[in-house]
Design an enzyme around this catalytic site. Structure first.
Site, mmCIF file in Angstrom:
data_model
loop_
_atom_site.group_PDB
_atom_site.id
_atom_site.type_symbol
_atom_site.label_atom_id
_atom_site.label_comp_id
_atom_site.label_asym_id
_atom_site.label_seq_id
_atom_site.Cartn_x
_atom_site.Cartn_y
_atom_site.Cartn_z
ATOM 1 N N ASP A 154 -3.053 0.761 -5.355
ATOM 2 C CA ASP A 154 -4.424 0.912 -5.812
ATOM 3 C C ASP A 154 -5.133 2.021 -5.039
ATOM 4 O O ASP A 154 -4.991 2.140 -3.821
ATOM 5 C CB ASP A 154 -5.157 -0.420 -5.608
ATOM 6 C CG ASP A 154 -6.550 -0.421 -6.171
ATOM 7 O OD1 ASP A 154 -6.702 -0.232 -7.395
ATOM 8 O OD2 ASP A 154 -7.505 -0.610 -5.389
ATOM 9 N N GLU A 172 15.089 1.520 2.964
ATOM 10 C CA GLU A 172 15.912 0.590 3.727
ATOM 11 C C GLU A 172 16.405 -0.562 2.855
ATOM 12 O O GLU A 172 17.327 -1.282 3.242
ATOM 13 C CB GLU A 172 15.111 0.029 4.902
ATOM 14 C CG GLU A 172 14.658 1.074 5.912
ATOM 15 C CD GLU A 172 13.714 0.474 6.949
ATOM 16 O OE1 GLU A 172 13.582 -0.778 6.971
ATOM 17 O OE2 GLU A 172 13.103 1.240 7.709
#
Length: 560
Positions: free
Chosen positions: A223, A274
């Site tokens: 956002d 990751e």
């Protein structure tokens, strides 16, 4: 921030570069409070979403994006977060979230969650600590506290205006009862802005990202991704009154699009890498041009950014050709797919917006006294045609809940029923976004049209919802729902998301015509029929008169 820990979950192995799922996905936005209500309290919830997953799988979407469901006082419908690592009781529990996530994954649907990093709720424990700690404290350094101007600090630090109207600064009362510092809130006064130059803020959001990634989410819609860094010195700025509230038409805004945001997203990109399964970041970044937006999706930053330039383009052939060209060129230059979007929870639904005859800046909304209100039949016809055009473009597409039913903006919401902060902060001058957030109609009968079994609804639903309800459309081959299903099926079958666009000339100035692989697409954005090239119709947004394509209609064709 309290949280419930969970063991990490893993998904599919990473795809080969260039073939990641998010490059071609059709992603369906769920506004949880208005999607489906299992509890019957009038507000949609996570169990309601879980109960409707089969309907989403039948529609044919690749992923869902959930607007905020985290713990919140709900001053801005969840975009005021008080705990980023928990579910608000309005929507259920973390266990309900896990069940929804598992149910979606079991149907081959990925899940993206909303992240609100520009600001928190004023009820967030950090902000409450900041109020208690006082000026110069570590706690206040997490937010944008500043001394006021004037002899006694009685004036705000600068002249910035809130996106929701009114000043962007609020003065606090200190512990001793005296007027004190001011804090920045680009949105409502209950949404104080974080200070993203603070390392503690950055580390906390790394923790939040990991919390949801460990639960198994496939990505984040970020956002106000263009608003987290503010210009040094916080210089005065007066916005263009005719510009959209999120700054999409303006350059040089000191609280939008600052270079420092890119460092944040490079850090997040590394963190997501990751995890397996091609986790993705999508930026809500309102910027003046696709070229500027494309800077958010360079190879080491975000993966997607909403194409608001496309969303804001009217139903005009020349303008559409230009924005498609510009978008594909800009995003391809950084190795990213373009995204395409026509509606979301912040804009007038495109079944109404495309038929407006008066200016309507983003965020203002439409209501009973708005000029140039749309003709419903024209709006729906154009919306169907615009969606058919959009879903034929290469890249990723976003759909907003209810557009597959052809829902228009709800205009006649009584003032006493409105809930958008914009309505209140402008004294009713702007209607705001309630009109695109009215709960969905699932059935033609029932007091809440199948939104729940009790008849409760946090915003009033209009009588026309009965004719637009899903159960009235599901078996009607001419319905908007059937059109969306056909478009999504054909898009997947012909690989349009991973295709390439080749313009077709010679069909007249009102035609938007191109080939994407083996599919020829022609949209008529004019007022008179145009001659079609030879071919076999795959799907059309409306009836076709022989070899003539009517106004406000789009067709996909295969070579005959």
């Amino acid at each position: 921030m309290p949280s419930t820990e969970t063991a990490p979950r893993t998904g599919a192995l990473p795809s080969a570069p260039g073939s990641e799922w998010w490059r071609t996905a059709v992603i369906y936005q769920i506004y949880p409070r208005s999607f489906a209500d299992a509890s019957g309290d009038g507000i949609g919830d996570l169990p309601g979403i879980t109960a409707k997953l089969d309907d989403l799988a039948e529609l044919g979407v690749d992923a869902i994006w959930l607007s905020p469901f985290q713990r919140s006082p709900q001053k801005d419908a969840g975009y005021d977060v008080s705990d980023y690592c928990d579910v608000d009781p309005l929507f259920g529990t973390l266990e309900d979230f896990d069940a929804m996530l598992d149910g979606a994954h079991g149907r081959g649907i990925r899940v993206i969650v909303d992240l609100v990093p520009n600001h928190s709720s004023d009820q967030h424990e950090w902000f409450q600590q900041a109020l208690a700690a006082g000026p110069g404290s570590r706690e206040r350094a997490r937010y944008m506290f500043r001394d006021g101007q004037g002899a006694h600090g009685e004036l705000p630090p600068n002249n910035w205006e809130s996106v929701f109207g009114g000043p962007a600064w609020t003065r606090v009362v200190e512990e001793d009862g005296a007027p004190g510092q001011w804090y920045l809130h680009l949105f409502d006064s209950t949404q104080p802005d974080f200070d993203w130059t603070n390392d503690e803020v950055r580390e906390e959001f790394r923790r939040i990202l990991r919390f949801w990634l460990d639960r198994g989410v496939d990505g984040f819609r970020v956002d106000v991704a263009h608003g987290m860094i503010k210009a040094d010195g916080l210089p005065d700025y007066t916005p263009d009154p005719d510009a959209g509230s999120m700054g999409g038409e303006e350059a040089g805004v000191p609280y939008w699009g600052q270079d420092g945001v890119h460092e944040i997203y490079r850090d997040w990109h590394t963190l997501l890498a990751e995890y397996d399964g091609d986790r993705a970041l999508c930026a809500e970044a309102w910027l003046p041009t696709p070229e500027q937006t494309a800077l958010w999706v360079r190879p080491d930053e975000m993966h997607q950014a909403f194409n608001f330039a496309y969303l804001e383009t009217g139903w005009d052939a020349a303008a559409l050709r230009d924005v498609v060209d510009e978008s594909i060129r800009a995003y391809a230059a950084v190795g990213a797919p373009s995204t395409w979007v026509l509606s979301n929870h912040d804009v007038v639904r495109h079944a109404s917006r495309l038929a407006l005859t008066a200016e309507n800046p983003q965020g203002h909304g439409i209501g009973p006294d708005s000029p140039g209100k749309p003709i419903p039949e024209v709006g729906l016809r154009r919306a169907r045609a615009a969606t058919a055009l959009m879903l034929a473009l290469p890249g990723s597409a976003y759909l907003y809940q209810g557009e597959e039913l052809g829902l228009p903006e709800v205009i006649d919401i009584p003032g006493e029923a409105r809930q958008d902060p914009t309505w209140f902060r402008t004294g009713g001058e702007r209607y705001g976004r309630d009109g695109c957030r009215v709960p969905l109609p699932w059935t033609a009968t029932g007091d809440a049209y199948g939104f729940n079994d009790t008849g409760a609804s946090w915003l009033p639903q209009p009588a026309e919802w009965a004719t637009l309800a899903r159960d009235q459309q599901v078996d009607d081959p001419a319905s908007t729902l059937s059109l969306y299903r056909a478009l999504l099926e054909a898009r997947r079958a012909h690989g349009l998301g991973s295709g390439a666009l080749e313009w077709i000339d010679g069909l007249g100035p009102d035609a938007v015509a191109f080939r994407n692989g083996e599919v020829t697409v022609v949209a008529n954005a004019g007022t008179t029929p145009i001659a079609l090239p030879e071919g076999v119709v795959i799907v059309a947004s409306g009836p076709i008169d022989g070899d003539r394509l009517p106004a406000d209609t789009t067709v996909w064709m295969a070579q005959g």
